[in-house]
Write a protein that holds these residues in place. Structure first.
Motif: not given
Lengths: 292, 265
Positions: A117, A120, A151, A154, A215, A218
């Motif tokens: 991540t 990302y 996100m 992702m 998350e 990111i």
């Protein structure tokens, strides 16, 4: 001798299972205890109604709504990206693509979820944000939009993979019934297959939402660290997760109110994702029996 | 729709058969599953296709609504005609064909929707959403399928809550709502108990007045009870075709005789 060996192995396996349960229980316990001391200093009323979240400033406010707004905003943007794209992929793979193509593309898609991540996050900050700044005036260097979009990319595989499974599990006999009455392919997909797979699709979407809420990397990198009660996607925001990172990696004194505040934020986050995962699990379980 | 099928029937009385296949071969990849099948089905009759499992009778049935088109490597030679027209011609519209040729499947397969929506489905996909029109069609179709008295008070109930036999009659109602002139049935009673089977059989007998019906069955007694004509398939070939009475009492082919008398199958 054999019996003793069996006994040891059985107990060892049991211990493995126990570790995960104990870890979860331990996390909940710590969260609760620390959050409890936090709430001795800050009232629940203030926690849920104060429009500001400024634990690290001299004038302290502890209104979780500001962090929730950041989390909500980035999550909604992510779902708005991931749901149409993920469903499009799922429908294409399940209903249109040749079987051999599906076999290749599905694992490739799942690789999207395997990208670290932090990559990302960097991608959002260094590529997507400058791109957005070029086409939309007034985009801040840190903003919810860029983080939300990336996100969304992702979590595409969360939606596409599980929804594809759900669509694929719709019995062939239902499709044949639809075709047999003169449905076109599109009518069959939208009027029969998708409604029949709706529980699986809903469950996958909720899981994806839950993943987006949790998350961290990111949003920490690309969305900024400015908690605010705003729904403007072009401005910097701070999510619950990003706040926890900020405090944990900073030099806040252990045991202080600021330090305790991350446990209050943490338990809110935990409650949110726990509820969503449970709902997803419940939906899947409740409607699975339909075709058996 | 109604007017169209009315005209169609008049034309058929003028000559051509309702369903017809001419020298049809079917292949799945390199495997030949049907061999030179020629057969004619007159209007408003029930035709039974019998034979042991894997003899090609279901594949043959599914030629008439082009249901085999979804099978990879499917290939057909020869002509399939409905009302004298080749249904595999280039400009043939599959969706239109299937409104004329309805199908009932082996396992009851109602949609996971309400009873009402199951029957209304075929009309809704044609863009008909007028409530009065739908109400009338739903009631008429369920009545024709001899299910009305059992479900009239819970049309909003999920179709999956019905018993297997009721589900199958619902599937028949759903097919009738589209107002086809031909109904293909692929072992419609093989998954049902004897009482439900009897109901489906008498229903087929009733429907014969207005529809041309082709039934695939592996139950010979059923074929004997419900059909006017019977075709016996064996290893992809149509061994014998004729009046049901003749097939069952005086088969011309030795294989048919063996099958009918239960020596294999």
């Amino acid at each position: 001798m054999l019996k003793i060996k069996e006994y040891i192995i059985e107990k060892a396996l049991f211990m493995c299972a126990l570790i995960t349960v104990l870890t979860t229980a331990g996390i909940i316990l710590i969260l609760t205890v620390e959050a409890f001391s936090f709430f001795r200093n800050v009232s629940l009323y203030d926690f849920f109604t104060d429009p500001q979240w400024t634990p690290l400033y001299s004038e302290k406010h502890f209104g979780i709504l500001s962090l929730l707004a950041g989390t909500f905003l980035t999550t909604v943007i992510a779902i708005m990206v991931a749901l149409p794209v993920g469903m499009g992929i799922a429908i294409y793979l399940s209903e249109y693509a040749p079987r051999s193509f599906r076999k290749i593309i599905k694992p490739l898609l799942e690789l999207l979820a395997a990208v670290p991540t932090v990559v990302y996050g960097f991608f959002a900050l260094m590529v997507v944000t400058p791109f957005l700044q070029n086409i939309i005036p007034g985009v801040s260097g840190f903003n919810a939009l860029s983080a939300g979009i990336v996100m969304g990319v992702m979590i595409i595989p969360f939606i596409s993979s599980m929804s594809e499974d759900a669509l694929h599990a719709v019995p062939k006999s239902l499709r044949e019934a639809a075709y047999g009455m003169g449905s076109t392919r599109l009518q069959t997909v939208f009027r029969v297959t998708i409604p029949s797979a709706s529980s699986g699709i809903t469950a996958s979407t909720i899981l994806a939402i839950s993943r987006a809420i949790g998350e961290t990397m990111i949003v920490t990198i690309a969305a900024g660290q400015m908690p605010g009660l705003t729904l403007n996607p072009l401005k910097p925001v701070q999510t619950i997760t990003a706040y926890i990172v900020q405090v944990s990696s900073g030099d806040v004194q252990f045991g202080s109110l600021e330090h305790q505040s991350i446990f209050a934020a943490g338990i809110s986050l935990f409650a949110l994702t726990f509820i969503l995962n449970s709902v997803s699990f419940w939906i899947k379980k409740k409607y699975r029996i339909q075709y058996e | 729709m109604l007017k169209e099928s009315g005209e169609m029937k008049d034309r058929i009385k003028g000559g051509s058969y309702m369903l017809e296949s001419k020298n049809v071969n079917v292949f799945y990849g390199d495997k030949k599953v049907l061999q030179d099948v020629t057969l004619q089905v007159p209007e408003n009759t029930v035709t039974a296709l019998i034979g042991p499992s894997g003899c090609g009778k279901s594949t043959y049935l599914r030629l008439f609504n082009r249901m085999n088109d979804y099978i990879e490597n499917f290939r057909k030679e020869g002509d399939i005609l409905i009302d004298g027209k080749d249904i595999y011609r280039k400009d043939a519209e599959i969706e239109e064909l299937r409104k004329t040729v309805g199908m009932v499947f082996q396992k009851p397969n109602p949609f996971p929707k309400s009873i009402y929506e199951n029957v209304a489905y075929g009309l809704r996909i044609q863009g008909i959403n007028n409530k009065d029109v739908l109400d009338e069609a739903v009631e008429k179709s369920i009545k024709k399928a001899a299910l009305w008295d059992e479900v009239k008070d819970d049309l909003k109930k999920n179709a999956l809550a019905l018993s297997g036999g009721q589900q199958q009659r619902l599937c028949i109602a759903r097919t009738l709502a589209v107002e086809p002139s031909i109904i293909l049935m692929d072992e419609p009673a093989s998954a049902l108990d004897p009482i439900s089977t009897a109901k489906i059989e008498s229903l087929i007998y009733e429907l014969k007045q207005n529809y041309t019906i082709v039934v695939v069955t592996h139950n010979m007694h059923q074929a004997g009870r419900i059909s006017d004509k019977t075709g016996f398939f064996y290893l992809g070939e149509l061994v014998e075709f004729g009046d049901t009475k003749q097939i069952f009492t005086n088969p011309k082919n030795k294989k048919t005789e063996n099958y009918i008398s239960g020596r294999f199958g």
